[in-house]
Write a protein that holds these residues in place. Structure first.
Motif, PDB file in Angstrom:
ATOM      1  N   LEU A  66       0.831  -1.197   0.000  1.00  0.00           N
ATOM      2  CA  LEU A  66       0.000   0.000   0.000  1.00  0.00           C
ATOM      3  C   LEU A  66       0.865   1.245   0.000  1.00  0.00           C
ATOM      4  CD1 LEU A  66      -2.645  -1.032   2.694  1.00  0.00           C
ATOM      5  CD2 LEU A  66      -2.895  -1.132   0.217  1.00  0.00           C
ATOM      6  N   GLY A  67       0.510   2.193  -0.875  1.00  0.00           N
ATOM      7  CA  GLY A  67       1.175   3.481  -0.861  1.00  0.00           C
ATOM      8  C   GLY A  67       0.595   4.332   0.260  1.00  0.00           C
ATOM      9  N   ILE A  68       1.251   5.459   0.546  1.00  0.00           N
ATOM     10  CA  ILE A  68       0.800   6.341   1.628  1.00  0.00           C
ATOM     11  C   ILE A  68      -0.638   6.794   1.382  1.00  0.00           C
ATOM     12  CG2 ILE A  68       1.147   8.630   2.685  1.00  0.00           C
ATOM     13  CD1 ILE A  68       4.201   8.108   2.169  1.00  0.00           C
ATOM     14  N   GLN A  69      -0.959   7.125   0.106  1.00  0.00           N
ATOM     15  CA  GLN A  69      -2.303   7.588  -0.224  1.00  0.00           C
ATOM     16  C   GLN A  69      -3.345   6.496   0.039  1.00  0.00           C
ATOM     17  OE1 GLN A  69      -3.134  10.785  -1.005  1.00  0.00           O
ATOM     18  NE2 GLN A  69      -5.201   9.984  -0.657  1.00  0.00           N
ATOM     19  N   GLN A  70      -3.005   5.249  -0.314  1.00  0.00           N
ATOM     20  CA  GLN A  70      -3.946   4.142  -0.090  1.00  0.00           C
ATOM     21  C   GLN A  70      -4.182   3.903   1.394  1.00  0.00           C
ATOM     22  OE1 GLN A  70      -1.843   1.368  -2.713  1.00  0.00           O
ATOM     23  NE2 GLN A  70      -3.840   0.818  -3.529  1.00  0.00           N
ATOM     24  N   THR A  72      -3.985   6.185   3.704  1.00  0.00           N
ATOM     25  CA  THR A  72      -4.813   7.319   4.131  1.00  0.00           C
ATOM     26  C   THR A  72      -6.272   7.083   3.738  1.00  0.00           C
ATOM     27  OG1 THR A  72      -2.910   8.751   3.805  1.00  0.00           O
ATOM     28  CG2 THR A  72      -5.048   9.843   4.011  1.00  0.00           C
ATOM     29  N   ASP A  73      -6.502   6.658   2.487  1.00  0.00           N
ATOM     30  CA  ASP A  73      -7.865   6.386   2.007  1.00  0.00           C
ATOM     31  C   ASP A  73      -8.531   5.330   2.876  1.00  0.00           C
ATOM     32  OD1 ASP A  73      -7.444   8.122  -0.048  1.00  0.00           O
ATOM     33  OD2 ASP A  73      -7.207   6.587  -1.606  1.00  0.00           O
ATOM     34  N   LEU A  74      -7.760   4.291   3.158  1.00  0.00           N
ATOM     35  CA  LEU A  74      -8.282   3.184   3.940  1.00  0.00           C
ATOM     36  C   LEU A  74      -8.657   3.656   5.354  1.00  0.00           C
ATOM     37  CD1 LEU A  74      -6.646  -0.276   3.693  1.00  0.00           C
ATOM     38  CD2 LEU A  74      -7.204   0.609   5.911  1.00  0.00           C
ATOM     39  N   GLN A  75      -7.801   4.499   5.929  1.00  0.00           N
ATOM     40  CA  GLN A  75      -8.084   4.951   7.291  1.00  0.00           C
ATOM     41  C   GLN A  75      -9.197   5.994   7.343  1.00  0.00           C
ATOM     42  OE1 GLN A  75      -4.060   5.628   8.580  1.00  0.00           O
ATOM     43  NE2 GLN A  75      -3.841   3.491   9.233  1.00  0.00           N
ATOM     44  N   ASN A  76      -9.411   6.694   6.228  1.00  0.00           N
ATOM     45  CA  ASN A  76     -10.491   7.679   6.182  1.00  0.00           C
ATOM     46  C   ASN A  76     -11.839   7.078   5.810  1.00  0.00           C
ATOM     47  OD1 ASN A  76      -8.859   9.782   6.906  1.00  0.00           O
ATOM     48  ND2 ASN A  76      -8.484  10.471   4.815  1.00  0.00           N
ATOM     49  N   ALA A  77     -11.831   5.845   5.290  1.00  0.00           N
ATOM     50  CA  ALA A  77     -13.089   5.236   4.859  1.00  0.00           C
ATOM     51  C   ALA A  77     -13.996   4.956   6.053  1.00  0.00           C
ATOM     52  CB  ALA A  77     -12.790   3.931   4.118  1.00  0.00           C
ATOM     53  N   ALA A  78     -15.296   4.945   5.783  1.00  0.00           N
ATOM     54  CA  ALA A  78     -16.257   4.642   6.851  1.00  0.00           C
ATOM     55  C   ALA A  78     -16.091   3.181   7.287  1.00  0.00           C
ATOM     56  CB  ALA A  78     -17.678   4.891   6.355  1.00  0.00           C
ATOM     57  N   LEU A  79     -15.727   2.321   6.321  1.00  0.00           N
ATOM     58  CA  LEU A  79     -15.586   0.901   6.631  1.00  0.00           C
ATOM     59  C   LEU A  79     -14.605   0.265   5.639  1.00  0.00           C
ATOM     60  CD1 LEU A  79     -16.876  -1.359   8.506  1.00  0.00           C
ATOM     61  CD2 LEU A  79     -18.369  -1.880   6.566  1.00  0.00           C
ATOM     62  N   VAL A  81     -13.654  -3.552   4.236  1.00  0.00           N
ATOM     63  CA  VAL A  81     -14.079  -4.953   4.229  1.00  0.00           C
ATOM     64  C   VAL A  81     -12.880  -5.775   3.760  1.00  0.00           C
ATOM     65  CG1 VAL A  81     -15.741  -6.610   3.278  1.00  0.00           C
ATOM     66  CG2 VAL A  81     -16.437  -4.234   3.699  1.00  0.00           C
ATOM     67  N   TYR A  82     -12.436  -6.726   4.571  1.00  0.00           N
ATOM     68  CA  TYR A  82     -11.240  -7.505   4.227  1.00  0.00           C
ATOM     69  C   TYR A  82     -11.325  -8.900   4.822  1.00  0.00           C
ATOM     70  CZ  TYR A  82      -9.237  -6.870   8.964  1.00  0.00           C
ATOM     71  OH  TYR A  82      -8.999  -6.920  10.322  1.00  0.00           O
ATOM     72  N   VAL A  83     -10.344  -9.733   4.503  1.00  0.00           N
ATOM     73  CA  VAL A  83     -10.214 -11.039   5.154  1.00  0.00           C
ATOM     74  C   VAL A  83      -8.831 -11.063   5.771  1.00  0.00           C
ATOM     75  CG1 VAL A  83     -10.118 -13.550   4.915  1.00  0.00           C
ATOM     76  CG2 VAL A  83     -11.712 -12.240   3.494  1.00  0.00           C
ATOM     77  N   LYS A  84      -8.774 -11.083   7.092  1.00  0.00           N
ATOM     78  CA  LYS A  84      -7.477 -11.107   7.756  1.00  0.00           C
ATOM     79  C   LYS A  84      -6.720 -12.368   7.342  1.00  0.00           C
ATOM     80  CE  LYS A  84      -5.244 -10.270  12.084  1.00  0.00           C
ATOM     81  NZ  LYS A  84      -5.223 -10.495  13.503  1.00  0.00           N
ATOM     82  N   GLY A  85      -5.456 -12.180   6.910  1.00  0.00           N
ATOM     83  CA  GLY A  85      -4.644 -13.320   6.508  1.00  0.00           C
ATOM     84  C   GLY A  85      -4.396 -13.380   5.016  1.00  0.00           C
ATOM     85  N   VAL A  86      -5.124 -12.570   4.232  1.00  0.00           N
ATOM     86  CA  VAL A  86      -4.895 -12.582   2.784  1.00  0.00           C
ATOM     87  C   VAL A  86      -3.781 -11.596   2.420  1.00  0.00           C
ATOM     88  CG1 VAL A  86      -5.909 -12.143   0.502  1.00  0.00           C
ATOM     89  CG2 VAL A  86      -7.258 -13.286   2.262  1.00  0.00           C
ATOM     90  N   GLN A  87      -3.865 -10.395   2.997  1.00  0.00           N
ATOM     91  CA  GLN A  87      -2.946  -9.326   2.623  1.00  0.00           C
ATOM     92  C   GLN A  87      -2.345  -8.691   3.884  1.00  0.00           C
ATOM     93  OE1 GLN A  87      -6.428  -7.778   0.530  1.00  0.00           O
ATOM     94  NE2 GLN A  87      -5.087  -7.344  -1.194  1.00  0.00           N
ATOM     95  N   PRO A  88      -1.114  -9.071   4.217  1.00  0.00           N
ATOM     96  CA  PRO A  88      -0.498  -8.540   5.438  1.00  0.00           C
ATOM     97  C   PRO A  88      -0.500  -7.011   5.493  1.00  0.00           C
ATOM     98  CG  PRO A  88       0.827 -10.331   4.548  1.00  0.00           C
ATOM     99  CD  PRO A  88      -0.258 -10.063   3.544  1.00  0.00           C
ATOM    100  N   ALA A  89      -0.325  -6.343   4.345  1.00  0.00           N
ATOM    101  CA  ALA A  89      -0.278  -4.877   4.333  1.00  0.00           C
ATOM    102  C   ALA A  89      -1.620  -4.283   4.760  1.00  0.00           C
ATOM    103  CB  ALA A  89       0.092  -4.368   2.937  1.00  0.00           C
ATOM    104  N   VAL A  90      -2.716  -4.929   4.349  1.00  0.00           N
ATOM    105  CA  VAL A  90      -4.053  -4.460   4.719  1.00  0.00           C
ATOM    106  C   VAL A  90      -4.305  -4.767   6.201  1.00  0.00           C
ATOM    107  CG1 VAL A  90      -6.540  -4.685   4.241  1.00  0.00           C
ATOM    108  CG2 VAL A  90      -4.884  -4.774   2.362  1.00  0.00           C
TER     109      VAL A  90
END
Ligand SMILES: [Zn+2]
Length: 296
Positions: A66-70, A72-79, A81-90
């Motif tokens: 994830l880039g810095i912008q991504q 930021t977007d992720l932290q600013n989102a209302a929600l 949706v992910y699956v823990k264990g698929v993407q360590p960065a997420v």
């Protein structure tokens, strides 16, 4: 152009300054980590949310950075949706207060049954369960219901609409599950030799046996692993070795050649297919029926 259309056109082309977690037209912004979750969020959220996919089409999601912008977007989102264990960065970037981990909605199964060298740093191994839960439509139906509740809690004004769409989506997924059950009941073989171990939930649900050449799409199998899989494939009379779009078919082709089998593409849906989740799963079902010699 009507006044309303003009208004929304203006809002969409706005300055980008918006309330945290909401788009400029006031709808909650929901980030979906990769394709099947994006599809599910779009179905359940409908026009009441703005869905952004984090993993671009054609990108292998496991090793997403994830880039810095991504972030930021992720932290600013209302929600998110992910699956823990698929993407360590997420997993590292999500805010636990504003995220929905689909793995918490279903019964998980243990991660791949065999050890591979040099995979300790891969996300698959960190959580202790197999994260590929979207490949079982019945579990996806359960996730749809729970996601509907989560969206209803986050945006109470549209709670009923989220619940209604969740119910419709769950019904579609349940029908798909029944199609799989019906068409995979009587088969000549029940062994799936796959490029990477993405189909554990599908195997679990429909009583198939998965033999993954590798656990992780980025890892080359060792010669020892390859000969182990070849031996198994011969013993079980396997006629098809499954490959997938985002993984080089080379290893599967070598193996198929060695055991006298064909190859066929089985889509783990880790990236957007040409149709949608349901049509891609139906294509997978057809591929399985042919490869395993199933009669409905
Ligand atoms: Zn995977």
């Amino acid at each position: 152009m009507t006044a309303g259309a003009l208004l929304s056109a203006t809002a969409c082309g706005g300055s980008g300054v918006s309330e945290v977690g909401a788009t400029s037209d006031g709808r909650p912004e929901v980030v979906a980590a990769f394709y099947p979750l994006q599809w599910l969020t779009e179905q359940v959220g409908g026009s009441d949310v703005q869905v952004t996919g984090l993993t671009a089409p054609g990108v292998e999601p496991h090793d997403l950075e994830l880039g810095i912008q991504q972030v930021t977007d992720l932290q600013n989102a209302a929600l998110t949706v992910y699956v823990k264990g698929v993407q360590p960065a997420v997993d590292d970037a999500v805010d636990p207060e504003k995220s929905f981990d689909a793995a918490t909605a279903v019964t998980t199964i243990p991660a791949g049954g065999h050890e591979h060298e040099g995979e300790e740093e891969h996300g698959h191994d960190e959580v202790g369960y197999d994260p590929h839960l979207w490949l079982d439509p019945s579990r996806m139906a359960t996730v749809a219901g729970k996601l509907g509740e989560r969206l209803a809690a986050a945006d109470a004004a549209h709670a009923q609409a989220y619940r209604d769409r969740a119910a419709t989506t769950a019904a579609t997924l349940t029908a798909l599950d029944q199609e799989f059950t019906k068409n995979l009941t009587t088969c000549r073989s029940r062994t799936l030799v796959t490029a990477h171990e993405a189909f554990g939930y599908l195997a679990d649900r429909y009583k198939l046996k998965q033999v993954g050449i590798t656990l992780d799409p980025e890892t080359e199998p060792s010669p020892a692993r390859l000969s182990e899989v070849a031996k198994l494939a011969r013993a079980e009379g396997v006629t098809t070795i499954f490959t997938e779009a985002l993984v080089s078919p080379k290893v599967a082709e070598v193996l198929a050649n060695e055991v006298g089998a064909k190859t066929a593409v089985l889509d783990p849906l880790e990236s957007k297919p040409s149709g949608d989740y349901v049509s891609a799963m139906r294509d997978n079902l057809k591929t399985l029926q042919t490869a395993l010699g199933c009669t409905a």
